[in-house]
Scaffold this motif. Sequence first.
Motif, PDB file in Angstrom:
ATOM      1  N   SER A 220     -18.487 -30.293 -65.173  1.00  0.00           N
ATOM      2  CA  SER A 220     -17.736 -29.058 -64.906  1.00  0.00           C
ATOM      3  C   SER A 220     -18.609 -28.018 -64.212  1.00  0.00           C
ATOM      4  O   SER A 220     -18.162 -27.331 -63.285  1.00  0.00           O
ATOM      5  N   ILE A 221     -19.868 -27.888 -64.663  1.00  0.00           N
ATOM      6  CA  ILE A 221     -20.785 -26.941 -64.036  1.00  0.00           C
ATOM      7  C   ILE A 221     -21.033 -27.333 -62.582  1.00  0.00           C
ATOM      8  O   ILE A 221     -21.027 -26.495 -61.674  1.00  0.00           O
ATOM      9  N   THR A 222     -21.248 -28.626 -62.367  1.00  0.00           N
ATOM     10  CA  THR A 222     -21.514 -29.110 -61.009  1.00  0.00           C
ATOM     11  C   THR A 222     -20.316 -28.876 -60.093  1.00  0.00           C
ATOM     12  O   THR A 222     -20.480 -28.496 -58.927  1.00  0.00           O
ATOM     13  N   GLN A 223     -19.108 -29.079 -60.614  1.00  0.00           N
ATOM     14  CA  GLN A 223     -17.919 -28.861 -59.806  1.00  0.00           C
ATOM     15  C   GLN A 223     -17.752 -27.387 -59.442  1.00  0.00           C
ATOM     16  O   GLN A 223     -17.343 -27.049 -58.335  1.00  0.00           O
ATOM     17  N   ARG A 224     -18.081 -26.497 -60.380  1.00  0.00           N
ATOM     18  CA  ARG A 224     -17.999 -25.064 -60.073  1.00  0.00           C
ATOM     19  C   ARG A 224     -19.057 -24.683 -59.044  1.00  0.00           C
ATOM     20  O   ARG A 224     -18.803 -23.882 -58.130  1.00  0.00           O
ATOM     21  N   LEU A 225     -20.239 -25.285 -59.168  1.00  0.00           N
ATOM     22  CA  LEU A 225     -21.283 -25.061 -58.170  1.00  0.00           C
ATOM     23  C   LEU A 225     -20.829 -25.536 -56.796  1.00  0.00           C
ATOM     24  O   LEU A 225     -21.055 -24.865 -55.783  1.00  0.00           O
ATOM     25  N   LYS A 226     -20.191 -26.699 -56.777  1.00  0.00           N
ATOM     26  CA  LYS A 226     -19.715 -27.228 -55.493  1.00  0.00           C
ATOM     27  C   LYS A 226     -18.707 -26.280 -54.861  1.00  0.00           C
ATOM     28  O   LYS A 226     -18.716 -26.062 -53.638  1.00  0.00           O
ATOM     29  N   GLN A 227     -17.848 -25.703 -55.690  1.00  0.00           N
ATOM     30  CA  GLN A 227     -16.860 -24.749 -55.184  1.00  0.00           C
ATOM     31  C   GLN A 227     -17.553 -23.538 -54.561  1.00  0.00           C
ATOM     32  O   GLN A 227     -17.147 -23.052 -53.502  1.00  0.00           O
ATOM     33  N   ALA A 228     -18.620 -23.062 -55.211  1.00  0.00           N
ATOM     34  CA  ALA A 228     -19.359 -21.910 -54.677  1.00  0.00           C
ATOM     35  C   ALA A 228     -20.117 -22.282 -53.408  1.00  0.00           C
ATOM     36  O   ALA A 228     -20.100 -21.543 -52.417  1.00  0.00           O
ATOM     37  N   LEU A 229     -20.779 -23.434 -53.428  1.00  0.00           N
ATOM     38  CA  LEU A 229     -21.579 -23.858 -52.281  1.00  0.00           C
ATOM     39  C   LEU A 229     -20.712 -24.138 -51.058  1.00  0.00           C
ATOM     40  O   LEU A 229     -21.145 -23.927 -49.918  1.00  0.00           O
ATOM     41  N   SER A 230     -19.487 -24.607 -51.274  1.00  0.00           N
ATOM     42  CA  SER A 230     -18.626 -24.961 -50.150  1.00  0.00           C
ATOM     43  C   SER A 230     -18.226 -23.745 -49.319  1.00  0.00           C
ATOM     44  O   SER A 230     -17.767 -23.890 -48.188  1.00  0.00           O
ATOM     45  N   ASN A 231     -18.420 -22.553 -49.873  1.00  0.00           N
ATOM     46  CA  ASN A 231     -18.056 -21.329 -49.149  1.00  0.00           C
ATOM     47  C   ASN A 231     -19.265 -20.509 -48.717  1.00  0.00           C
ATOM     48  O   ASN A 231     -19.097 -19.397 -48.212  1.00  0.00           O
ATOM     49  N   CYS A 232     -20.470 -21.042 -48.933  1.00  0.00           N
ATOM     50  CA  CYS A 232     -21.646 -20.252 -48.577  1.00  0.00           C
ATOM     51  C   CYS A 232     -21.949 -20.366 -47.085  1.00  0.00           C
ATOM     52  O   CYS A 232     -21.234 -21.019 -46.339  1.00  0.00           O
ATOM     53  N   LYS A 233     -23.008 -19.717 -46.642  1.00  0.00           N
ATOM     54  CA  LYS A 233     -23.270 -19.561 -45.207  1.00  0.00           C
ATOM     55  C   LYS A 233     -23.654 -20.863 -44.504  1.00  0.00           C
ATOM     56  O   LYS A 233     -23.609 -20.928 -43.279  1.00  0.00           O
TER      57      LYS A 233
END
Length: 437
Positions: A220-233
Amino acid sequence: MNHHLNIFRFFNENNSVEFIENNLSRAFSISLLNSSILFNDFLKTIISEEDYNYLFSVYNNEDALFEIDLQIDTEYIDRDAFNKVYAIALTEHRLNMDDFFQQNHVKKQNLTDIVISIKDILIVIEVKKYDHDCKWQLFNQIYPFIKDDSFNNKITPKSISWSEVVALFEKVNNVGRLTNSESPFLRDFLKYASYHRPNWFNPKPFNTVKFSTTGQNAYSITQRLKQALSNCKYPLLDYSDRLGVAVPFHWASEIIPHLYHYQDDKVKDYIGFCIWPGNTKTQGYSVYNKPLEWVNKNNLMINGKDYELEIVYGLKFSHFNKYLTSFQYSENDVQEVFHSNKYFHEFSGKWNINQWSEFEEFLDSKFKKEFDWRSKSNWENKLVNTDRTYFTVSFGYEVCVFIPYGEFMELDKKEDDINKVTNFVNSIIDSLQNLLN
């Protein structure tokens, strides 16, 4: 729990798409039948408020007809028994249903996945595991009603996603857990769905997930991280085996987060963001042709706050530009640190087989005797006992900044806080980039 004891899983289960979709239909229907709360919440998402009030504002034994069934040929449904039809497409993501009535009719047997009838309202559900445009199938399933003029303006097409369904299951299941009345049907459906399609489960805010480096919480933590990373610069890495972002630095190409748990006098949980300067010889030129004072830093400032920084030395061996093996060392492991401009230009790069003994002598002269670099690199199996005639070696670093997990929890408390996490990740990337600039 042993996965074979899951209500919806079977021994020798066939993993074909059709089988899984049929079994999901069955599991979903059984769950609706065994949870009045879930059934109520599901109906609210697919029928109008007017129809919902009509169904449940007044109860009458004479017209309180209710049934859920599978694999029904709609040609043989008694159309006179119904006054309204809902055509529901249940797919991975919502479909645009604007062109539903423009689909082509194909004359053939049309078996439904799920049919729900309540009083004189019929709900026909077409189930797809993936993003499959099933409007034409759904159209043909309810075509017997479409061709009946008495049903003009009484057919409502609608699309719902599996993520929405799973969210309903999770909320109702959590109510059951809170009140010590958890349904085994809901619990097992969620486990069954997570086994086949984990991407249906929307990432939860960090504040709702207890830290763990393994199991469902780590996922779950990794999936939330992926969601954040997918929108970064910078874009996500195009690899299935690791989560990270591809960075266009001359001295490094990727940043990867890891979960770390330490326990000494107190528990310390971190998300570490790691970058590898000089991971190839080409990157090494951008590292070693500049001062190396940054290597001695033990903290990194991000948004005006210092965070713990760990920097270790590493050697990576490759063959035909493909990774072979690697190992790391610290200053305590060597007689002399050899990650320097001098040794980089002299010893990094390509070594042919007739030069390997010279390279071994070089490493033997640098490492302390108790540091077995051959074992750590699996030297014999990866190089000596192979038919390889050369290797390339890079003199790089692993740089990792540790962010306490509690800070992510404080930052990310609700679904739309993901933008705050993305902004923080961008700041982490900027600080790592500035470390060598």
